[in-house]
Design a protein around this motif. Structure first.
Motif, short mmCIF file in Angstrom:
data_model
loop_
_atom_site.label_atom_id
_atom_site.label_comp_id
_atom_site.label_asym_id
_atom_site.label_seq_id
_atom_site.Cartn_x
_atom_site.Cartn_y
_atom_site.Cartn_z
N THR A 263 6.36 -20.58 38.24
CA THR A 263 5.42 -21.64 38.58
C THR A 263 6.20 -22.95 38.63
O THR A 263 6.75 -23.41 37.63
CB THR A 263 4.29 -21.75 37.53
OG1 THR A 263 3.62 -20.50 37.44
CG2 THR A 263 3.29 -22.81 37.95
N LEU A 264 6.27 -23.54 39.83
CA LEU A 264 7.05 -24.75 40.05
C LEU A 264 6.12 -25.95 40.06
O LEU A 264 5.53 -26.29 41.09
CB LEU A 264 7.81 -24.66 41.37
CG LEU A 264 8.61 -23.38 41.62
CD1 LEU A 264 9.29 -23.43 42.98
CD2 LEU A 264 9.63 -23.16 40.51
N GLY A 265 5.98 -26.59 38.92
CA GLY A 265 5.15 -27.76 38.80
C GLY A 265 5.92 -28.87 38.12
O GLY A 265 7.08 -29.11 38.43
N THR A 266 5.28 -29.54 37.17
CA THR A 266 5.96 -30.57 36.38
C THR A 266 7.21 -29.99 35.73
O THR A 266 8.25 -30.64 35.66
CB THR A 266 5.03 -31.13 35.31
OG1 THR A 266 3.85 -31.62 35.96
CG2 THR A 266 5.68 -32.25 34.54
N SER B 297 5.75 -24.92 45.51
CA SER B 297 5.73 -23.75 46.39
C SER B 297 4.98 -24.02 47.70
O SER B 297 5.14 -23.29 48.68
CB SER B 297 5.09 -22.55 45.68
OG SER B 297 3.69 -22.73 45.52
N LYS B 298 4.20 -25.09 47.71
CA LYS B 298 3.46 -25.45 48.94
C LYS B 298 4.40 -25.91 50.05
O LYS B 298 3.97 -26.12 51.18
CB LYS B 298 2.41 -26.52 48.64
CG LYS B 298 1.26 -26.00 47.77
CD LYS B 298 0.22 -27.08 47.53
CE LYS B 298 -1.02 -26.52 46.83
NZ LYS B 298 -0.75 -25.96 45.52
N ALA C 76 7.30 -35.12 44.88
CA ALA C 76 8.06 -33.97 45.39
C ALA C 76 7.67 -33.68 46.83
O ALA C 76 8.51 -33.30 47.65
CB ALA C 76 7.81 -32.76 44.50
N LYS C 77 6.39 -33.87 47.16
CA LYS C 77 5.94 -33.66 48.54
C LYS C 77 6.64 -34.62 49.50
O LYS C 77 7.01 -34.23 50.61
CB LYS C 77 4.43 -33.82 48.64
CG LYS C 77 3.86 -33.53 50.03
CD LYS C 77 2.35 -33.67 50.05
CE LYS C 77 1.78 -33.27 51.41
NZ LYS C 77 2.31 -34.06 52.53
N ASP C 78 6.82 -35.87 49.06
CA ASP C 78 7.54 -36.83 49.89
C ASP C 78 8.95 -36.32 50.22
O ASP C 78 9.42 -36.43 51.37
CB ASP C 78 7.67 -38.18 49.17
CG ASP C 78 6.36 -38.93 49.03
OD1 ASP C 78 5.48 -38.76 49.90
OD2 ASP C 78 6.22 -39.68 48.05
#
Length: 317
Positions: free
Chosen positions: A138-141, A268-269, A220-222
């Protein structure tokens, strides 16, 4: 109705999510209520019990049909006895959750770590359905993990198996200190936090990048969006995150020989742009005979993985 059902509970810092699953892992109903952690352990435990009763009462099922109640919670646990030794999110210490809920609900209750539970959810009824051996990231914080072998969660002797984010994978000369206190953990480069840190470092160094024109906090999305658009700095950052994920999977593969790696969480998105890079590193870093047939796929249950996996504890433990 005579079918048996299972109640799954996913305890978060602000909300408790409750779900009803059938014995095949299909999520039939969900309910969400406030955790109210600020009111203390007794209040939270009572809330959990009341939410479990409430969701069944509001469904077509009866309490007599409930096979058991599974609970996932973040923190350090005494898993066999269902005791929350310490939960940073809830500020709990030594809370006997299993005992409390079994006395209150008069049903079998099992408690496990939230990352393990999410992994079990994906393995049982998500991207790992039909596979007996899989590993979930799980790739989050941070970088969370869960290991499923022969359809069962691997817990380790004190419940800390599957801490994939704390594999010391980054070489010493590149390593920085992780929040756990050790150097070079996977989490420092492949989590959203790690990606953001690398981007901020690049901007602070004066690297030529479109990220320097972002006026709000970099996300991270940026970074991923900039990489997809061809920004060289962002491309290197995402490639580095993917590289160490692939290297870590290569290490896991020769130890556990899973059939499938499942990756979830916000990072992962990034989709196939990220996954293709991870797969390439994995193939190059893993002996061919070990890598053969191994799949690296995205998680599919999203925010429901926790409640589904918690329910799965009752028949997969």
């Amino acid at each position: 109705m005579s079918d048996k059902i299972i109640v799954g509970v996913d305890i978060g810092g602000t909300a408790v999510k409750v779900g009803i699953c059938d014995l095949n892992g299909e999520l039939l109903h969900t309910f969400e209520g406030p955790t109210e952690a600020e009111k203390g352990a007794d209040a939270v435990c009572n809330n959990i019990a009341n939410y479990a009763l409430q969701i069944v009462e509001q469904s077509p099922f009866s309490w007599e049909q409930v096979e058991g109640v599974g609970v996932g919670v973040a923190g350090f646990l005494d898993i066999p006895n269902g005791i929350i030794k310490f939960s940073p999110n809830l500020k709990f210490r030594n809370v006997p959750l299993k005992e409390f809920l079994e006395n209150k609900l008069q049903k079998k209750v099992l408690v496990n770590n939230d990352a393990n539970v999410a992994a079990l959810g994906e393995a049982w009824a998500g991207a790992g359905s039909g596979v007996s051996h899989c590993v979930c990231y799980t790739l989050g914080t941070g970088v969370g993990g869960g290991i499923i072998v022969s359809d069962r969660i691997v817990e380790g002797f004190n419940g800390l198996a599957g801490e994939l984010g704390h594999m010391a994978i980054v070489p010493d000369l590149e390593a920085i200190q992780c929040g756990c206190g050790k150097m070079g953990c996977l989490e420092t480069v492949s989590s959203a936090t790690g990606i953001i840190r690398m981007a901020k470092d690049a901007v602070a160094r004066g690297d030529r990048t479109s990220l320097s024109f972002i006026t709000t906090e970099i996300t991270a999305k940026d970074v991923i969006d900039a990489a997809k658009a061809g920004d060289e700095v962002a491309t290197r950052i995402v490639a580095r995150a993917a590289y160490y994920l692939g290297k870590s999977m290569a290490t896991v593969a020769v130890v556990l020989n899973p059939e499938r790696f499942i990756i979830g969480g916000g990072v992962s998105k990034a989709g196939e742009y990220l996954f293709e890079q991870i797969r390439e590193v994995f193939r190059k870093s893993t002996p061919e005979i070990v890598a053969e047939g191994v799949q690296i796929v995205p998680a599919i249950l999203g925010n429901n993985a926790g409640v589904v996996g918690a329910a799965g504890l009752i028949i997969r433990s």
